[in-house]
Design a protein around this motif. Structure first.
Motif, PDB file in Angstrom:
ATOM      1  N   ARG A 160       9.823  -0.082  -0.872  1.00  0.00           N
ATOM      2  CA  ARG A 160      10.674   0.455  -1.901  1.00  0.00           C
ATOM      3  C   ARG A 160      10.604  -0.136  -3.315  1.00  0.00           C
ATOM      4  O   ARG A 160      10.766   0.683  -4.173  1.00  0.00           O
ATOM      5  CB  ARG A 160      12.161   0.427  -1.231  1.00  0.00           C
ATOM      6  N   VAL A 161      10.690  -1.369  -3.309  1.00  0.00           N
ATOM      7  CA  VAL A 161      10.666  -2.140  -4.490  1.00  0.00           C
ATOM      8  C   VAL A 161       9.237  -1.797  -5.195  1.00  0.00           C
ATOM      9  O   VAL A 161       9.401  -1.711  -6.399  1.00  0.00           O
ATOM     10  CB  VAL A 161      10.755  -3.834  -4.373  1.00  0.00           C
ATOM     11  N   VAL A 162       8.221  -1.927  -4.547  1.00  0.00           N
ATOM     12  CA  VAL A 162       6.963  -1.684  -5.200  1.00  0.00           C
ATOM     13  C   VAL A 162       6.795  -0.320  -5.747  1.00  0.00           C
ATOM     14  O   VAL A 162       6.534  -0.064  -6.911  1.00  0.00           O
ATOM     15  CB  VAL A 162       5.977  -2.054  -4.448  1.00  0.00           C
ATOM     16  N   ARG A 163       7.379   0.629  -5.000  1.00  0.00           N
ATOM     17  CA  ARG A 163       7.497   2.203  -5.494  1.00  0.00           C
ATOM     18  C   ARG A 163       8.191   2.247  -6.908  1.00  0.00           C
ATOM     19  O   ARG A 163       7.751   2.791  -7.733  1.00  0.00           O
ATOM     20  CB  ARG A 163       8.061   3.091  -4.576  1.00  0.00           C
ATOM     21  N   SER A 166       5.580  -8.167  10.909  1.00  0.00           N
ATOM     22  CA  SER A 166       4.902  -7.340   9.781  1.00  0.00           C
ATOM     23  C   SER A 166       5.546  -5.880   9.847  1.00  0.00           C
ATOM     24  O   SER A 166       5.894  -5.446   8.739  1.00  0.00           O
ATOM     25  CB  SER A 166       3.386  -7.266   9.824  1.00  0.00           C
ATOM     26  N   LEU A 167       5.510  -5.300  11.021  1.00  0.00           N
ATOM     27  CA  LEU A 167       6.222  -3.728  11.131  1.00  0.00           C
ATOM     28  C   LEU A 167       7.658  -3.623  10.861  1.00  0.00           C
ATOM     29  O   LEU A 167       8.113  -2.654  10.376  1.00  0.00           O
ATOM     30  CB  LEU A 167       5.741  -3.254  12.363  1.00  0.00           C
ATOM     31  N   SER A 168       8.241  -4.775  11.035  1.00  0.00           N
ATOM     32  CA  SER A 168       9.750  -4.777  10.724  1.00  0.00           C
ATOM     33  C   SER A 168      10.159  -5.300   9.427  1.00  0.00           C
ATOM     34  O   SER A 168      11.367  -5.285   9.090  1.00  0.00           O
ATOM     35  CB  SER A 168      10.393  -5.711  11.804  1.00  0.00           C
ATOM     36  N   GLY A 169       9.267  -5.844   8.490  1.00  0.00           N
ATOM     37  CA  GLY A 169       9.377  -6.520   7.245  1.00  0.00           C
ATOM     38  C   GLY A 169       8.914  -5.772   6.067  1.00  0.00           C
ATOM     39  O   GLY A 169       9.131  -6.134   4.932  1.00  0.00           O
ATOM     40  N   TRP A 170       8.239  -4.495   6.244  1.00  0.00           N
ATOM     41  CA  TRP A 170       7.242  -3.918   4.996  1.00  0.00           C
ATOM     42  C   TRP A 170       8.373  -2.841   4.324  1.00  0.00           C
ATOM     43  O   TRP A 170       7.655  -2.633   3.311  1.00  0.00           O
ATOM     44  CB  TRP A 170       6.293  -3.228   5.579  1.00  0.00           C
ATOM     45  N   MET A 171       9.419  -2.525   5.026  1.00  0.00           N
ATOM     46  CA  MET A 171      10.125  -1.423   4.247  1.00  0.00           C
ATOM     47  C   MET A 171      10.516  -1.781   2.831  1.00  0.00           C
ATOM     48  O   MET A 171      10.485  -1.049   1.966  1.00  0.00           O
ATOM     49  CB  MET A 171      11.113  -0.742   5.101  1.00  0.00           C
ATOM     50  N   GLY A 172      11.116  -2.903   2.795  1.00  0.00           N
ATOM     51  CA  GLY A 172      11.933  -3.332   1.614  1.00  0.00           C
ATOM     52  C   GLY A 172      10.802  -3.452   0.561  1.00  0.00           C
ATOM     53  O   GLY A 172      11.032  -3.093  -0.900  1.00  0.00           O
ATOM     54  N   ILE A 173       9.372  -4.196   0.865  1.00  0.00           N
ATOM     55  CA  ILE A 173       8.606  -4.347   0.037  1.00  0.00           C
ATOM     56  C   ILE A 173       8.140  -2.866  -0.692  1.00  0.00           C
ATOM     57  O   ILE A 173       7.834  -2.712  -1.745  1.00  0.00           O
ATOM     58  CB  ILE A 173       7.308  -5.012   0.692  1.00  0.00           C
ATOM     59  N   GLY A 202       0.754  -1.243   0.002  1.00  0.00           N
ATOM     60  CA  GLY A 202      -0.089  -0.111   0.033  1.00  0.00           C
ATOM     61  C   GLY A 202       1.012   1.146  -0.059  1.00  0.00           C
ATOM     62  O   GLY A 202       0.539   2.370  -0.810  1.00  0.00           O
ATOM     63  N   VAL A 203       1.883   1.290   0.947  1.00  0.00           N
ATOM     64  CA  VAL A 203       2.754   2.511   0.948  1.00  0.00           C
ATOM     65  C   VAL A 203       3.576   2.712  -0.511  1.00  0.00           C
ATOM     66  O   VAL A 203       3.593   3.629  -0.838  1.00  0.00           O
ATOM     67  CB  VAL A 203       3.761   2.241   1.984  1.00  0.00           C
ATOM     68  N   GLY A 204       3.943   1.432  -1.167  1.00  0.00           N
ATOM     69  CA  GLY A 204       4.791   1.725  -2.140  1.00  0.00           C
ATOM     70  C   GLY A 204       3.920   2.101  -3.672  1.00  0.00           C
ATOM     71  O   GLY A 204       4.381   2.868  -4.277  1.00  0.00           O
ATOM     72  N   VAL A 205       2.697   1.698  -3.493  1.00  0.00           N
ATOM     73  CA  VAL A 205       1.755   1.832  -4.536  1.00  0.00           C
ATOM     74  C   VAL A 205       1.402   3.570  -4.373  1.00  0.00           C
ATOM     75  O   VAL A 205       1.223   4.343  -5.234  1.00  0.00           O
ATOM     76  CB  VAL A 205       0.522   1.046  -4.872  1.00  0.00           C
ATOM     77  N   ALA A 206       1.187   3.834  -3.212  1.00  0.00           N
ATOM     78  CA  ALA A 206       0.638   5.290  -3.086  1.00  0.00           C
ATOM     79  C   ALA A 206       1.780   5.991  -3.360  1.00  0.00           C
ATOM     80  O   ALA A 206       1.739   7.172  -3.804  1.00  0.00           O
ATOM     81  CB  ALA A 206       0.046   5.466  -1.661  1.00  0.00           C
TER      82      ALA A 206
END
Length: 429
Positions: free
Chosen positions: A303-306, A294-301, A243-247
């Protein structure tokens, strides 16, 4: 090869069904009785409900589905007909190269073991054996087990309440006695209020631990906990990071800047310190561990999605959609998300591996799920004091953890080949 594999797996399934017949039947009866009570006496559900029985219900549903599938497959093979749906091979497996296809099937087998764990464990994984005779036995040792339940006064009443109570008593309140010496097991004074359910010989495939518990049963039971936490944490990280990456990739300016700076803040915090800090204040529980992982693993996702979304938003089909004044929400759901599925699939598989490994690390450090509930991590943590004298206590859960890691990374390394057939045509808006 397919018929040979079907015969072998069918034989194993029938063998387990034979030995765990009473447990399977009690699980099915309790599920049916609970559904009847839900309709006829909804007010009694709260007083008779126990969350631990859900795992037996899930296992019974999977077991029934497996039995139906085996029956159809056997009938089809006997009649020399093509199995139903064989001409519609699932795109995911048909598009994979053979090595990765085997990895997917192997991981599915592990997931099946996790769901059906209550029926695949020879004895209760938390049942302690006789410490004199069953403590720290090597693999392939033999012993004896006796299971008994308290006699129900209304066991012969044919109503949903007594049926559910009897089945639940059989599933959750069994008294298990384990010993490697049958004479010691039989010399225990019999209680007239208990009914013996099973008394048989058992082989400790993976040996026993320092409390006389069957390591094989605990490894199987730990599969359910470790994989369940890993899947939930991976999906949670995918929802947040995706969600963060797409937005961030879809919108310019302040939205992108704020979301990426928030991502940088989380990246600046060491993941292990974040997990330990939260667990120290909140306490150890399955929901807490899932949220923290979940909170410790979403950041890489994120950046890649963005990066993928930024690349796609300049493509012709997205520009055409904007010229036609298509809403941003429809552009994201109809054009962007379907085209970043390979990235999402890779991310969720690799994050699943990281979450399983993270849960094992927490259990090893004593910060995860606490004993007697079995997880791969806390089993390896308990085995550190016995590495020289009882290597099997830590080797078998560690070996299964390594296998899951290898399978997940094997799938994630070529997930673009898996997801390629899912990409939609962008010739029309």
């Amino acid at each position: 090869m397919k018929k040979k594999g079907l015969i072998i797996s069918g034989f194993i399934f029938a063998l387990v069904t034979f030995f765990q017949y009473e447990l399977i039947v009690a699980s099915i009866i309790s599920l049916v009785a609970w559904c009847v009570l839900l309709v006829t006496h909804p007010g009694m559900i709260a007083t008779r409900w126990q969350s631990a029985i859900v795992e037996y219900w899930l296992a019974s549903v999977v077991w029934i589905a497996t039995a139906v599938w085996f029956s159809k497959s056997i009938v089809s093979s006997i009649k020399h007909r093509r199995r139903l749906g064989e001409h519609r091979t699932v795109w995911a497996l048909s598009s994979l190269p053979p090595p990765q296809r085997r990895s997917v099937l192997a991981l599915c087998v592990v997931a099946y073991v996790a769901v059906a764990a209550p029926f695949l464990t020879p004895v209760d994984p938390n049942a302690q054996g006789n410490l004199v005779t069953t403590r720290i036995l090597p693999p392939l040792s033999t012993g004896y087990v006796r299971e008994s339940v308290e006699k129900m006064t209304d066991a012969h009443d044919l109503n949903a309440k007594s049926t559910f109570s009897t089945a639940k008593q059989h599933l959750l309140n069994r008294t298990v006695s384990i010993s490697s010496n049958r004479d010691i097991l039989l010399s225990v004074a019999s209680d007239t209020t208990l009914r013996i359910v099973r008394e048989s010989k058992i082989v400790f495939l993976f040996g026993t631990d320092d409390n006389g518990r069957d390591v094989f049963s605990r490894v199987i039971a730990g599969t359910r906990v470790s994989l369940g936490i890993g899947i939930c944490a991976a999906l949670g990280a995918l929802l947040i990071g995706g969600g963060v990456g797409v937005a961030a990739g879809m919108y310019h300016g302040a939205v992108d800047t704020i979301l990426m700076r928030l991502t940088d803040v989380f990246l600046a915090i060491p993941g292990l310190f974040l997990v330990i800090g939260v667990l120290a204040f909140v306490g150890e529980s399955v929901p807490t561990i899932v949220v923290v992982l979940s909170l410790s693993g979403w950041m890489g996702i994120a950046r890649v999605v963005r990066g993928e979304v930024i690349s796609l938003r300049e493509r012709e089909f997205v520009l055409a959609a904007k010229l036609l004044q298509v809403s941003a929400w429809r552009i994201m759901t109809r054009h962007l998300i379907p085209n970043i599925r390979p990235v999402l699939l890779t991310s969720v598989v690799l994050q699943f591996a990281n979450a399983v490994l993270g849960e094992a690390a927490l259990g090893f450090l004593g910060l995860g799920i606490q004993p007697p509930t079995a997880t791969w991590g806390n089993m390896m943590g308990e085995a550190t004091a016995y590495l020289s004298s009882a290597w099997w206590m830590g080797v078998f859960p560690g070996l299964l953890l390594a296998i899951v890691m290898i399978l997940a990374h094997s799938i994630g390394s070529r997930s673009d080949d898996w997801a390629a057939p899912m990409e939609l045509s962008n010739d029309s808006v």
